[in-house]
Design a protein around this motif. Structure first.
Motif, mmCIF file in Angstrom:
data_model
loop_
_atom_site.group_PDB
_atom_site.id
_atom_site.type_symbol
_atom_site.label_atom_id
_atom_site.label_comp_id
_atom_site.label_asym_id
_atom_site.label_seq_id
_atom_site.Cartn_x
_atom_site.Cartn_y
_atom_site.Cartn_z
ATOM 1 N N ARG A 105 0.815 -1.206 0.000
ATOM 2 C CA ARG A 105 0.000 0.000 0.000
ATOM 3 C C ARG A 105 0.852 1.261 0.000
ATOM 4 O O ARG A 105 0.527 2.229 -0.676
ATOM 5 N N PRO A 254 -4.716 -0.150 6.934
ATOM 6 C CA PRO A 254 -6.009 -0.858 6.929
ATOM 7 C C PRO A 254 -6.548 -1.142 8.331
ATOM 8 O O PRO A 254 -7.758 -1.248 8.522
ATOM 9 N N SER A 264 -21.154 -0.134 6.088
ATOM 10 C CA SER A 264 -22.550 -0.566 6.227
ATOM 11 C C SER A 264 -22.605 -2.052 6.451
ATOM 12 O O SER A 264 -21.606 -2.734 6.338
ATOM 13 N N TYR B 26 -16.186 -7.847 13.824
ATOM 14 C CA TYR B 26 -15.810 -6.453 13.562
ATOM 15 C C TYR B 26 -16.864 -5.530 14.154
ATOM 16 O O TYR B 26 -18.057 -5.805 14.075
ATOM 17 N N PHE B 28 -18.198 -1.408 14.520
ATOM 18 C CA PHE B 28 -18.094 0.030 14.215
ATOM 19 C C PHE B 28 -18.404 0.743 15.514
ATOM 20 O O PHE B 28 -19.558 0.855 15.906
ATOM 21 N N SER B 58 -21.312 -6.086 3.348
ATOM 22 C CA SER B 58 -20.276 -5.171 2.853
ATOM 23 C C SER B 58 -19.084 -5.126 3.789
ATOM 24 O O SER B 58 -17.937 -5.061 3.338
ATOM 25 N N THR B 59 -19.349 -5.166 5.085
ATOM 26 C CA THR B 59 -18.242 -5.184 6.042
ATOM 27 C C THR B 59 -17.402 -6.436 5.821
ATOM 28 O O THR B 59 -16.168 -6.377 5.783
ATOM 29 N N ASN B 62 -15.277 -5.902 2.805
ATOM 30 C CA ASN B 62 -14.163 -4.991 3.045
ATOM 31 C C ASN B 62 -13.044 -5.667 3.831
ATOM 32 O O ASN B 62 -11.872 -5.387 3.613
ATOM 33 N N THR B 65 -11.247 -8.161 1.451
ATOM 34 C CA THR B 65 -10.391 -7.513 0.463
ATOM 35 C C THR B 65 -9.324 -6.651 1.127
ATOM 36 O O THR B 65 -8.608 -5.937 0.460
ATOM 37 N N LEU B 67 -9.519 -3.972 2.722
ATOM 38 C CA LEU B 67 -9.675 -2.519 2.725
ATOM 39 C C LEU B 67 -9.571 -2.038 4.154
ATOM 40 O O LEU B 67 -9.040 -0.977 4.429
ATOM 41 N N PHE B 68 -10.099 -2.830 5.071
ATOM 42 C CA PHE B 68 -9.659 -2.671 6.443
ATOM 43 C C PHE B 68 -9.511 -4.027 7.102
ATOM 44 O O PHE B 68 -9.912 -5.042 6.537
#
Lengths: 264, 252
Positions: A105, A254, A264, B26, B28, B58-59, B62, B65, B67-68
């Motif tokens: 990254r 990340p 979401s 996970y 939020f 979606s989480t 993510n 992948t 992304l986080f």
């Protein structure tokens, strides 16, 4: 070709294409400093008396004084512009494409930074060319020796843009960046007036200007335009670049989930 | 591992998982988005991930992948731990995001070239793979068109073709048919089933039950937990899947 160079080329090309597609952006990027140079500076020439300070060896006109500052302004606006496009990319999803590449990254973000800096530098040269057409010229060799200074200052401001893009959650918040980053950075610097002039009116403002990394970027460019090297400006600029880059990479880590906090 | 046909390779006599998720959670802030998710998808299996909006799909994507990342749990992409070996794991992963991620000002081929370069592919090698991927999705004739001029179905197919350029072993699709008409949905669902029949492990997130075939593997995600996991036909039992899904996810 190594995957690193392949990706660097592709990312820079994409930045360049995007820039070409936004013709207004190029015009705005050129017109803005020219307005300052040809209107603002002309008006201020009479009001401001400049003494002989390094790197100048003779009396100079105000127009000549603000050229390095306006080079810095181009780099600053471009840094913010690339920050804006990063936030836009994140909202549109194309950032995800970049960040899910198997390359590290930090490298991908560095490619973005290098590509954006290269485009800023081209604009600075376009500006210097037009200024020369209006008879505001630097020593010929200065146009060569300024290149490394532009690279360092451009990377610093690009890294600042990268950092801001990791902090800004939404596109709508971008106007705040204009008010709280670009304007203070530009006005509280040596871009428009020498620091000793500032000290005459306020010691505090002078001190703020003296620690502003943008001041040092501008001074680096100013000295380089006259074929001179300003080590303390270089050091300041490099330290600021390192700090901004490290903070930006941290922002994009990340584990921090900066990519989609609203999830979401 | 046989590099040519990894989808059929075996390790210790057992089928190696194409995708393995263990004890993944996970949050939020204080709100849990995923709670202790564990599942395996066999190599070459088509697995539908069905869940109402807000279930945590979606989480999960993510996290899959990178992304986080999550401090808890473990994700393996064809045997590669995503946390320990992120680059090897991502190289095995093809992704179709929910949002269109094509650059609309570029042609389909330019978009695919950009992606190939992000995977270190350039020149003729990249072009051959791009041609093959476009061919695979019947998108070759559109290669020179600007992405902006494509209809929704073709955009999606271009994106699936793009996700295949680096020959991923595992393909993730996040609601790939969102906003498409029935014909385009059917075509895309068919294309991706074919890919899994050829050995690609597929995880297909959706909230539409009619995209799931009876012999597909099915995982139902609801309120951040796995509600059901098995063969679609077994989960739906004697009622249509749509009814079964509604009764499973109905508010208690």
């Amino acid at each position: 070709m190594s995957p690193y160079l392949t990706s660097l080329r592709a990312i820079s090309q994409r930045e360049a294409l995007r820039f070409v597609h936004q013709r207004e952006r190029f015009v705005a990027a050129l017109v803005r400093p020219l307005v300052w140079l040809l209107v603002f500076a002309a008006g201020f020439r009479a009001a401001l008396g400049l003494s002989i300070i390094p790197p100048y060896q003779t009396y100079i006109t105000y127009e000549t004084y603000i050229v390095p500052g306006l080079c810095g302004m181009i780099l600053l606006f471009n840094g913010m512009q690339s920050s804006l496009s990063l936030v836009y990319d994140r909202e549109m999803g194309s950032m995800k494409l970049l960040l899910t590449s198997p390359l590290p990254r930090w490298w991908l973000l560095l490619c973005k930074l290098l590509g954006a800096t290269a485009i800023s530098i081209l604009q600075v040269y376009a500006f210097l060319l037009i200024a020369a057409l209006f008879d505001i010229r630097m020593p010929s060799l200065g146009y060569v020796t300024v290149l490394p200074a532009l690279i360092v200052a451009g990377l610093m401001l690009g890294a600042l843009g990268l950092l801001l893009s990791s902090l800004i959650k939404q596109l709508e918040n971008f106007a705040g960046v204009m008010n709280f980053v670009i304007f203070p950075m530009f006005f509280l610097s040596s871009a428009l007036y020498p620091l000793w002039k500032m000290a005459e009116s306020s010691q505090l403002l002078h001190d703020v200007c003296a620690v502003n990394p943008f001041t040092h970027g501008v001074e680096l460019i100013r000295f380089a335009l006259y074929g001179q090297f300003n080590p303390s400006a270089l050091l300041w600029t490099l330290v600021a670049t390192a700090v901004f880059t490290a903070a930006a990479l941290w922002g994009y880590d990340p584990a921090r989930g900066a990519i989609q906090r609203r999830g979401s | 591992m046989d590099p040519k046909r990894p989808g059929t390779s075996f390790s210790n006599g057992a089928v190696m998982a194409g995708l393995r998720v263990s004890n993944l959670s996970y949050n939020f802030g204080a709100k849990p988005a995923l709670q202790d998710i564990s599942f395996d998808v066999d190599r070459g299996q088509f697995c539908a991930l069905l869940g109402p909006n807000g279930a945590g799909k979606s989480t999960l994507f993510n996290l899959l992948t990178r992304l986080f990342t999550s401090p808890t749990g473990r994700i393996e992409i064809d045997g590669q731990d995503l946390a320990k070996n992120p680059r090897a794991a991502l190289a095995r992963l093809g992704i179709v995001f929910q949002q269109t991620t094509l650059d609309l000002d570029l042609t389909v081929r330019q978009n695919l070239r950009y992606f190939a370069a992000l995977h270190g592919l350039s020149g003729r090698a990249a072009d051959l793979r791009i041609d093959a991927a476009l061919e695979r999705l019947d998108m070759k004739p559109r290669a020179a068109e600007k992405a902006r001029t494509l209809n929704g179905g073709h955009k999606r197919r271009a994106e699936i073709a793009r996700a295949l350029i680096h020959k991923p072993l595992v393909l993730l699709l996040d609601e790939p048919t969102a906003g498409l008409d029935a014909a385009a949905r059917q075509a895309i669902t068919g294309h991706v089933h074919d890919l899994s029949a050829e050995g690609t492990t597929v995880l297909w997130a959706t909230h539409l039950t009619d995209e799931v075939r009876p012999d597909d593997r099915l995982i139902i995600l609801h309120q951040s937990r796995i509600l059901a996991d098995g063969l679609a036909a077994d989960i739906s039992g004697d009622q249509p899947l749509a009814d079964r899904f509604l009764s499973l996810t109905a508010p208690a």
